[in-house]
Design a protein around this motif. Structure first.
Motif, PDB file in Angstrom:
ATOM      1  N   PHE A  27       0.869  -1.171   0.000  1.00  0.00           N
ATOM      2  CA  PHE A  27       0.000   0.000   0.000  1.00  0.00           C
ATOM      3  C   PHE A  27       0.909   1.225   0.000  1.00  0.00           C
ATOM      4  O   PHE A  27       2.080   1.154   0.394  1.00  0.00           O
ATOM      5  N   VAL A  28       0.384   2.369  -0.431  1.00  0.00           N
ATOM      6  CA  VAL A  28       1.192   3.576  -0.540  1.00  0.00           C
ATOM      7  C   VAL A  28       1.775   3.968   0.815  1.00  0.00           C
ATOM      8  O   VAL A  28       2.954   4.328   0.912  1.00  0.00           O
ATOM      9  N   ASP A  29       0.978   3.879   1.879  1.00  0.00           N
ATOM     10  CA  ASP A  29       1.499   4.262   3.199  1.00  0.00           C
ATOM     11  C   ASP A  29       2.597   3.312   3.669  1.00  0.00           C
ATOM     12  O   ASP A  29       3.540   3.723   4.349  1.00  0.00           O
ATOM     13  N   GLU A  30       2.523   2.032   3.302  1.00  0.00           N
ATOM     14  CA  GLU A  30       3.581   1.084   3.666  1.00  0.00           C
ATOM     15  C   GLU A  30       4.876   1.412   2.923  1.00  0.00           C
ATOM     16  O   GLU A  30       5.957   1.422   3.519  1.00  0.00           O
ATOM     17  N   LEU A  31       4.745   1.681   1.638  1.00  0.00           N
ATOM     18  CA  LEU A  31       5.916   2.030   0.845  1.00  0.00           C
ATOM     19  C   LEU A  31       6.542   3.337   1.325  1.00  0.00           C
ATOM     20  O   LEU A  31       7.759   3.468   1.426  1.00  0.00           O
ATOM     21  N   GLU A  32       5.702   4.312   1.691  1.00  0.00           N
ATOM     22  CA  GLU A  32       6.209   5.574   2.222  1.00  0.00           C
ATOM     23  C   GLU A  32       6.972   5.350   3.524  1.00  0.00           C
ATOM     24  O   GLU A  32       8.040   5.925   3.739  1.00  0.00           O
ATOM     25  N   ALA A  33       6.453   4.495   4.395  1.00  0.00           N
ATOM     26  CA  ALA A  33       7.128   4.204   5.666  1.00  0.00           C
ATOM     27  C   ALA A  33       8.476   3.534   5.426  1.00  0.00           C
ATOM     28  O   ALA A  33       9.467   3.857   6.087  1.00  0.00           O
ATOM     29  N   ILE A  34       8.538   2.619   4.462  1.00  0.00           N
ATOM     30  CA  ILE A  34       9.802   1.944   4.140  1.00  0.00           C
ATOM     31  C   ILE A  34      10.822   2.947   3.613  1.00  0.00           C
ATOM     32  O   ILE A  34      11.985   2.949   4.027  1.00  0.00           O
ATOM     33  N   ILE A  35      10.391   3.820   2.713  1.00  0.00           N
ATOM     34  CA  ILE A  35      11.308   4.812   2.140  1.00  0.00           C
ATOM     35  C   ILE A  35      11.771   5.797   3.204  1.00  0.00           C
ATOM     36  O   ILE A  35      12.951   6.154   3.282  1.00  0.00           O
ATOM     37  N   ARG A  36      10.850   6.266   4.060  1.00  0.00           N
ATOM     38  CA  ARG A  36      11.242   7.200   5.128  1.00  0.00           C
ATOM     39  C   ARG A  36      12.257   6.558   6.085  1.00  0.00           C
ATOM     40  O   ARG A  36      13.212   7.206   6.517  1.00  0.00           O
ATOM     41  N   GLU A  37      12.047   5.294   6.418  1.00  0.00           N
ATOM     42  CA  GLU A  37      12.985   4.608   7.316  1.00  0.00           C
ATOM     43  C   GLU A  37      14.358   4.500   6.661  1.00  0.00           C
ATOM     44  O   GLU A  37      15.388   4.725   7.298  1.00  0.00           O
ATOM     45  N   TRP A  38      14.403   4.166   5.360  1.00  0.00           N
ATOM     46  CA  TRP A  38      15.675   4.063   4.653  1.00  0.00           C
ATOM     47  C   TRP A  38      16.388   5.407   4.613  1.00  0.00           C
ATOM     48  O   TRP A  38      17.604   5.477   4.814  1.00  0.00           O
ATOM     49  N   ILE A  39      15.646   6.480   4.354  1.00  0.00           N
ATOM     50  CA  ILE A  39      16.255   7.811   4.316  1.00  0.00           C
ATOM     51  C   ILE A  39      16.866   8.151   5.673  1.00  0.00           C
ATOM     52  O   ILE A  39      17.981   8.660   5.766  1.00  0.00           O
ATOM     53  N   THR A  40      16.131   7.829   6.739  1.00  0.00           N
ATOM     54  CA  THR A  40      16.588   8.152   8.093  1.00  0.00           C
ATOM     55  C   THR A  40      17.792   7.324   8.517  1.00  0.00           C
ATOM     56  O   THR A  40      18.742   7.854   9.083  1.00  0.00           O
ATOM     57  N   THR A  41      17.754   6.028   8.257  1.00  0.00           N
ATOM     58  CA  THR A  41      18.795   5.148   8.785  1.00  0.00           C
ATOM     59  C   THR A  41      19.987   4.955   7.852  1.00  0.00           C
ATOM     60  O   THR A  41      21.069   4.624   8.325  1.00  0.00           O
ATOM     61  N   VAL A  42      19.801   5.169   6.531  1.00  0.00           N
ATOM     62  CA  VAL A  42      20.898   4.915   5.589  1.00  0.00           C
ATOM     63  C   VAL A  42      21.341   6.191   4.882  1.00  0.00           C
ATOM     64  O   VAL A  42      22.486   6.626   5.013  1.00  0.00           O
ATOM     65  N   TYR A  43      20.438   6.798   4.126  1.00  0.00           N
ATOM     66  CA  TYR A  43      20.807   7.915   3.251  1.00  0.00           C
ATOM     67  C   TYR A  43      21.396   9.096   4.021  1.00  0.00           C
ATOM     68  O   TYR A  43      22.440   9.626   3.644  1.00  0.00           O
ATOM     69  N   HIS A  44      20.747   9.529   5.082  1.00  0.00           N
ATOM     70  CA  HIS A  44      21.223  10.704   5.826  1.00  0.00           C
ATOM     71  C   HIS A  44      22.507  10.440   6.603  1.00  0.00           C
ATOM     72  O   HIS A  44      23.151  11.371   7.058  1.00  0.00           O
ATOM     73  N   ARG A  45      22.888   9.190   6.756  1.00  0.00           N
ATOM     74  CA  ARG A  45      24.095   8.870   7.525  1.00  0.00           C
ATOM     75  C   ARG A  45      25.276   8.468   6.638  1.00  0.00           C
ATOM     76  O   ARG A  45      26.374   8.278   7.120  1.00  0.00           O
ATOM     77  N   ARG A  46      25.045   8.340   5.333  1.00  0.00           N
ATOM     78  CA  ARG A  46      26.091   7.954   4.385  1.00  0.00           C
ATOM     79  C   ARG A  46      26.824   9.203   3.894  1.00  0.00           C
ATOM     80  O   ARG A  46      26.216  10.229   3.653  1.00  0.00           O
ATOM     81  N   HIS A  47      28.150   9.111   3.762  1.00  0.00           N
ATOM     82  CA  HIS A  47      28.937  10.251   3.268  1.00  0.00           C
ATOM     83  C   HIS A  47      28.587  10.536   1.815  1.00  0.00           C
ATOM     84  O   HIS A  47      28.386   9.621   1.024  1.00  0.00           O
ATOM     85  N   HIS A  48      28.522  11.842   1.469  1.00  0.00           N
ATOM     86  CA  HIS A  48      28.220  12.279   0.111  1.00  0.00           C
ATOM     87  C   HIS A  48      29.377  13.132  -0.394  1.00  0.00           C
ATOM     88  O   HIS A  48      29.843  14.036   0.308  1.00  0.00           O
ATOM     89  N   ARG A  49      29.817  12.859  -1.604  1.00  0.00           N
ATOM     90  CA  ARG A  49      30.956  13.603  -2.159  1.00  0.00           C
ATOM     91  C   ARG A  49      30.650  15.072  -2.375  1.00  0.00           C
ATOM     92  O   ARG A  49      31.538  15.911  -2.331  1.00  0.00           O
ATOM     93  N   GLY A  50      29.397  15.417  -2.614  1.00  0.00           N
ATOM     94  CA  GLY A  50      29.034  16.799  -2.918  1.00  0.00           C
ATOM     95  C   GLY A  50      28.947  17.709  -1.707  1.00  0.00           C
ATOM     96  O   GLY A  50      28.793  18.915  -1.855  1.00  0.00           O
ATOM     97  N   LEU A  51      29.034  17.162  -0.518  1.00  0.00           N
ATOM     98  CA  LEU A  51      28.932  17.981   0.697  1.00  0.00           C
ATOM     99  C   LEU A  51      30.329  18.343   1.180  1.00  0.00           C
ATOM    100  O   LEU A  51      31.190  17.471   1.318  1.00  0.00           O
ATOM    101  N   CYS A  52      30.545  19.622   1.443  1.00  0.00           N
ATOM    102  CA  CYS A  52      31.857  20.043   1.904  1.00  0.00           C
ATOM    103  C   CYS A  52      31.747  21.310   2.739  1.00  0.00           C
ATOM    104  O   CYS A  52      30.783  22.056   2.637  1.00  0.00           O
TER     105      CYS A  52
END
Length: 116
Positions: A27-52
């Protein structure tokens, strides 16, 4: 990220699991929850080359690190008290309301708010 979801079919037949179609329903709300969790636990904590930080060349930063750096330098975010606060800064025009709406300079506006 999508490869980690149940029901991922892969780029070819050899990358697929068994009975992939049985698991590929969200369901859309389930997929949104999965994506939000990934952003919080993985994406925002991974180093990005463009940030300096120009003062510290070569420093590896994640979006979360960069946000904390920005808050430290500029202070906390200031959120408007009401969502329509920007309307207070718009220029006001006093014009008559006609059956076709209102005219401001050379433009005509009409909408439900003008009826009644």
């Amino acid at each position: 990220m999508l490869a980690a979801l149940p029901g991922y079919k892969g780029s070819d037949v050899h990358s697929r699991g068994e009975n992939v179609e049985d698991e590929a329903f969200f369901f859309v709300d389930e997929l949104e929850a999965i994506i939000r969790e990934w952003i919080t636990t993985v994406y925002h904590r991974r180093h990005h080359r463009g940030l300096c930080v120009p003062e510290v060349p070569g420093l590896k930063l994640s979006p979360l690190d960069m946000f904390e750096h920005g808050v430290t330098r500029a202070g906390p975010l200031r959120i408007p008290l009401r969502p329509d606060l920007a309307l207070d800064f718009l220029e006001e025009f006093r014009v008559p309301i006609h059956h076709y709406g209102v005219e401001i300079q050379v433009l005509r506006y009409n909408g439900d708010g003008l009826n009644g």
